[in-house]
Structure formats: structure tokens, C-alpha cells
Design a protein around this motif. Sequence first.
Motif, PDB file in Angstrom:
ATOM      1  N   GLY B  42      11.699   5.503   9.756  1.00 15.62           N
ATOM      2  CA  GLY B  42      10.797   4.505   9.210  1.00 15.62           C
ATOM      3  C   GLY B  42      10.672   4.678   7.710  1.00 15.62           C
ATOM      4  N   PRO B  43      10.140   3.684   7.013  1.00 14.59           N
ATOM      5  CA  PRO B  43       9.919   3.825   5.576  1.00 14.59           C
ATOM      6  C   PRO B  43       9.010   5.015   5.275  1.00 14.59           C
ATOM      7  CG  PRO B  43       9.683   1.537   6.244  1.00 14.59           C
ATOM      8  CD  PRO B  43       9.765   2.351   7.502  1.00 14.59           C
ATOM      9  N   GLU B  44       9.355   5.721   4.208  1.00 16.13           N
ATOM     10  CA  GLU B  44       8.603   6.900   3.783  1.00 16.13           C
ATOM     11  C   GLU B  44       7.910   6.571   2.466  1.00 16.13           C
ATOM     12  OE1 GLU B  44       9.797  11.405   2.216  1.00 16.13           O
ATOM     13  OE2 GLU B  44      11.292   9.845   2.483  1.00 16.13           O
ATOM     14  N   PHE B  45       6.600   6.723   2.420  1.00 16.87           N
ATOM     15  CA  PHE B  45       5.816   6.396   1.224  1.00 16.87           C
ATOM     16  C   PHE B  45       6.248   7.236   0.032  1.00 16.87           C
ATOM     17  CE2 PHE B  45       2.158   5.312  -1.254  1.00 16.87           C
ATOM     18  CZ  PHE B  45       1.758   6.486  -1.893  1.00 16.87           C
ATOM     19  N   LEU B  46       6.389   6.587  -1.115  1.00 14.02           N
ATOM     20  CA  LEU B  46       6.715   7.298  -2.350  1.00 14.02           C
ATOM     21  C   LEU B  46       5.552   7.244  -3.335  1.00 14.02           C
ATOM     22  CD1 LEU B  46      10.395   6.106  -2.985  1.00 14.02           C
ATOM     23  CD2 LEU B  46       9.631   8.281  -2.007  1.00 14.02           C
ATOM     24  N   ILE B  47       5.123   6.010  -3.695  1.00 12.95           N
ATOM     25  CA  ILE B  47       4.119   5.862  -4.745  1.00 12.95           C
ATOM     26  C   ILE B  47       3.411   4.532  -4.574  1.00 12.95           C
ATOM     27  CG2 ILE B  47       5.795   4.862  -6.360  1.00 12.95           C
ATOM     28  CD1 ILE B  47       4.327   6.341  -8.632  1.00 12.95           C
ATOM     29  N   TYR B  48       2.163   4.491  -5.036  1.00 14.05           N
ATOM     30  CA  TYR B  48       1.323   3.302  -4.931  1.00 14.05           C
ATOM     31  C   TYR B  48       0.693   3.026  -6.288  1.00 14.05           C
ATOM     32  CZ  TYR B  48      -3.404   1.347  -4.066  1.00 14.05           C
ATOM     33  OH  TYR B  48      -4.573   0.643  -4.118  1.00 14.05           O
ATOM     34  N   PHE B  49       0.808   1.776  -6.730  1.00 16.68           N
ATOM     35  CA  PHE B  49       0.171   1.322  -7.967  1.00 16.68           C
ATOM     36  C   PHE B  49      -0.954   0.361  -7.641  1.00 16.68           C
ATOM     37  CE2 PHE B  49       2.941   2.742 -11.377  1.00 16.68           C
ATOM     38  CZ  PHE B  49       4.136   3.007 -10.732  1.00 16.68           C
ATOM     39  N   GLN B  50      -2.056   0.508  -8.336  1.00 12.31           N
ATOM     40  CA  GLN B  50      -3.099  -0.510  -8.337  1.00 12.31           C
ATOM     41  C   GLN B  50      -3.181  -0.950  -9.797  1.00 12.31           C
ATOM     42  OE1 GLN B  50      -4.861  -3.202  -7.126  1.00 12.31           O
ATOM     43  NE2 GLN B  50      -5.263  -1.784  -5.455  1.00 12.31           N
ATOM     44  N   GLY B  51      -2.696  -2.141 -10.078  1.00 10.35           N
ATOM     45  CA  GLY B  51      -2.591  -2.570 -11.460  1.00 10.35           C
ATOM     46  C   GLY B  51      -1.476  -1.815 -12.159  1.00 10.35           C
ATOM     47  N   THR B  52      -1.768  -1.301 -13.333  1.00 12.89           N
ATOM     48  CA  THR B  52      -0.745  -0.611 -14.118  1.00 12.89           C
ATOM     49  C   THR B  52      -0.628   0.864 -13.782  1.00 12.89           C
ATOM     50  OG1 THR B  52      -2.314  -0.147 -15.881  1.00 12.89           O
ATOM     51  CG2 THR B  52      -1.058  -2.189 -16.074  1.00 12.89           C
ATOM     52  N   GLY B  53      -1.660   1.421 -13.196  1.00  7.57           N
ATOM     53  CA  GLY B  53      -1.685   2.865 -12.979  1.00  7.57           C
ATOM     54  C   GLY B  53      -1.198   3.279 -11.615  1.00  7.57           C
ATOM     55  N   ALA B  54      -0.562   4.445 -11.577  1.00  7.59           N
ATOM     56  CA  ALA B  54      -0.132   5.013 -10.300  1.00  7.59           C
ATOM     57  C   ALA B  54      -1.340   5.642  -9.630  1.00  7.59           C
ATOM     58  CB  ALA B  54       0.966   6.048 -10.521  1.00  7.59           C
ATOM     59  N   ALA B  55      -1.870   4.991  -8.617  1.00  7.62           N
ATOM     60  CA  ALA B  55      -3.063   5.487  -7.938  1.00  7.62           C
ATOM     61  C   ALA B  55      -2.755   6.669  -7.027  1.00  7.62           C
ATOM     62  CB  ALA B  55      -3.705   4.366  -7.134  1.00  7.62           C
ATOM     63  N   ASP B  56      -1.516   6.742  -6.568  1.00  7.73           N
ATOM     64  CA  ASP B  56      -1.133   7.818  -5.658  1.00  7.73           C
ATOM     65  C   ASP B  56       0.376   7.998  -5.743  1.00  7.73           C
ATOM     66  OD1 ASP B  56      -1.964   8.582  -2.170  1.00  7.73           O
ATOM     67  OD2 ASP B  56      -0.530   9.524  -3.526  1.00  7.73           O
ATOM     68  N   ASP B  57       0.811   9.101  -6.295  1.00  7.42           N
ATOM     69  CA  ASP B  57       2.256   9.360  -6.406  1.00  7.42           C
ATOM     70  C   ASP B  57       2.653  10.578  -5.589  1.00  7.42           C
ATOM     71  OD1 ASP B  57       2.357  10.979  -9.707  1.00  7.42           O
ATOM     72  OD2 ASP B  57       1.263  11.433  -7.873  1.00  7.42           O
ATOM     73  N   SER B  58       1.837  10.912  -4.619  1.00  7.42           N
ATOM     74  CA  SER B  58       2.058  12.142  -3.857  1.00  7.42           C
ATOM     75  C   SER B  58       3.305  12.111  -2.996  1.00  7.42           C
ATOM     76  CB  SER B  58       0.831  12.438  -2.989  1.00  7.42           C
ATOM     77  OG  SER B  58       0.617  11.384  -2.076  1.00  7.42           O
ATOM     78  N   GLY B  59       3.868  10.921  -2.780  1.00  3.78           N
ATOM     79  CA  GLY B  59       5.063  10.820  -1.954  1.00  3.78           C
ATOM     80  C   GLY B  59       6.364  11.016  -2.707  1.00  3.78           C
ATOM     81  N   LEU B  60       6.325  11.044  -4.025  1.00  2.19           N
ATOM     82  CA  LEU B  60       7.551  11.269  -4.793  1.00  2.19           C
ATOM     83  C   LEU B  60       8.090  12.651  -4.455  1.00  2.19           C
ATOM     84  CD1 LEU B  60       6.557   9.810  -8.274  1.00  2.19           C
ATOM     85  CD2 LEU B  60       7.932   8.730  -6.487  1.00  2.19           C
ATOM     86  N   PRO B  61       9.361  12.751  -4.074  1.00  2.99           N
ATOM     87  CA  PRO B  61       9.876  14.022  -3.555  1.00  2.99           C
ATOM     88  C   PRO B  61       9.989  15.132  -4.593  1.00  2.99           C
ATOM     89  CG  PRO B  61      11.602  12.351  -3.583  1.00  2.99           C
ATOM     90  CD  PRO B  61      10.354  11.662  -3.949  1.00  2.99           C
ATOM     91  N   ASN B  62      10.237  14.792  -5.833  1.00  4.41           N
ATOM     92  CA  ASN B  62      10.355  15.810  -6.892  1.00  4.41           C
ATOM     93  C   ASN B  62      10.316  15.109  -8.238  1.00  4.41           C
ATOM     94  OD1 ASN B  62      13.166  14.910  -7.506  1.00  4.41           O
ATOM     95  ND2 ASN B  62      13.570  15.771  -5.469  1.00  4.41           N
ATOM     96  N   ASP B  63      10.434  15.901  -9.299  1.00  5.20           N
ATOM     97  CA  ASP B  63      10.249  15.309 -10.636  1.00  5.20           C
ATOM     98  C   ASP B  63      11.452  14.520 -11.118  1.00  5.20           C
ATOM     99  OD1 ASP B  63      10.658  18.449 -12.503  1.00  5.20           O
ATOM    100  OD2 ASP B  63      12.011  17.309 -11.207  1.00  5.20           O
ATOM    101  N   ARG B  64      12.475  14.369 -10.288  1.00  2.00           N
ATOM    102  CA  ARG B  64      13.579  13.474 -10.681  1.00  2.00           C
ATOM    103  C   ARG B  64      13.199  12.012 -10.469  1.00  2.00           C
ATOM    104  NH1 ARG B  64      17.564  13.183  -7.802  1.00  2.00           N
ATOM    105  NH2 ARG B  64      16.877  14.255  -5.901  1.00  2.00           N
ATOM    106  N   PHE B  65      12.150  11.806  -9.697  1.00  6.86           N
ATOM    107  CA  PHE B  65      11.698  10.454  -9.373  1.00  6.86           C
ATOM    108  C   PHE B  65      10.486  10.100 -10.222  1.00  6.86           C
ATOM    109  CE2 PHE B  65      13.956   9.300  -5.406  1.00  6.86           C
ATOM    110  CZ  PHE B  65      14.603  10.497  -5.159  1.00  6.86           C
ATOM    111  N   PHE B  66      10.522   8.876 -10.762  1.00  4.88           N
ATOM    112  CA  PHE B  66       9.409   8.414 -11.592  1.00  4.88           C
ATOM    113  C   PHE B  66       9.332   6.905 -11.457  1.00  4.88           C
ATOM    114  CE2 PHE B  66       6.237   9.110 -14.649  1.00  4.88           C
ATOM    115  CZ  PHE B  66       6.292   8.109 -15.605  1.00  4.88           C
TER     116      PHE B  66
END
Lengths: 110, 113
Positions: B42-66
Motif C-alpha cells: 500500500g502507499p507509504e506516507f512520506l510528508i504532509y503539507f498544510q499550506g506552505t509548511g511541512a506539517a509532518d515529514d516523519s515519513g521521509l526515509p532519510n535525508d536524501r529526500f526533501f
Amino acid sequence: RKEVEQDPGPFNVPEGATVAFNCTYSNSASQSFFWYRQDCRKEPKLLMSVYSSGNEDGRFTAQLNRASQYISLLIRDSKLSDSATYLCVVTTNTGNQFYFGTGTSLTVIP
Amino acid sequence: GAGVSQTPSNKVTEKGKYVELRCDPISGHTALYWYRQSLGQGPEFLIYFQGTGAADDSGLPNDRFFAVRPEGSVSTLKIQRTERGDSAVYLCASSRRGSDTQYFGPGTRLTVL
């Protein structure tokens, strides 16, 4: 432990059959619950939200059991066009994160 | 009206390269989500934006992802030093403020050789 667990199937059923899928979730504080449908190589699409009181949309019935932490989807009178993968989705208590199950594959056979 | 669009639809790159994936949400949708879907999962959560800001980026697997969403509309997911394990379909979804119904784009199929 995964946030959401589903039996991946596959479920192969004849046209007209009734089929049921279950899904369990691990976080008792989860806020919202959904079933999505995903056709092969397509994006997921919302099938229905799931409420504690249960809800029905035509041939589809969804139920939520918070005490046992599972949700179910019942499809009556299966059609060939129901063949797809059905994804169970649960949100966190903040509603920000959506956790998807691995999906249950359904094939309806003529 | 127009749905969520994603470009490119397919991207093939070599290990170690940098890629950018673009998402155009439904007009007026303030929330935007990125997911990654591997075969049979199934889809795996990466990041969520509310407006311009990243409200939750806890799903990004490592710092190669932005990911960025500078004007609160279009978002770009950036992957540095791609690895073969990054190969997947990257899905974007958007929703209206106050609604938890997400509308998905068709995805970008990323293949890292």
C-alpha cells in the motif's frame, strides 16, 4: 508491528457472490477510517469512509469495531467491475498521517 | 474540474543521480501529501503539507529526500543520490481544509537503474 494489517488475498469469487474483507489497526487512538479502491497501475480512489455506526453505499457496507480495532468491507452481488485491490486506511489521532494497508486483491470471475 | 496532476509520469534515472518529482494539487486544496508505493504494497506516507509548511515529514526515509511547497500550491519532491531501492511509484494527494478525503494523482513511476 504494522499500523494496518490486511489479508492480501487474492480473493477470487464468482459474479453475484458476497465477499468480505477485514482489516485491523494497531493504534487505539486512530481517528478516521476509509476504504480505497485501486485498479491495476492506477491511483487509489476513495470508496467510502467508515463510521462507528456502519455505513452503506449501494452494494457496499463498511463497519468499524473500535473495541476490537478492526474495520470491514462487505460487497454484495459482486460485479466483474469490482475486480481491484481494496486498501484499508487509518489516520493518526492528529489526522495528519494516513496509514494504508497492503491491500486485498479481488477478482470477480464470470 | 482538474484533478491532481503529477509530472513526469515516468522517470528512469541512474543510481547516484538527483531527481525532482512535481505535484499540482486540486485548486484550493490546502493540504498536500506525498506517498511512495512499492509493488504489492500500500502507499507509504512520506510528508504532509498544510499550506506552505511541512506539517509532518516523519515519513521521509532519510535525508536524501526533501520536499517543498513554496507558494502553497505546487509541490516538488526531491531525491538526492538516488538508490535502486528508491524505485517505486510516488503518489501525491491533496485535500480541502477540514476534510480528510484525499484525492490522488496518477503518480510518477521512478526507476533507478
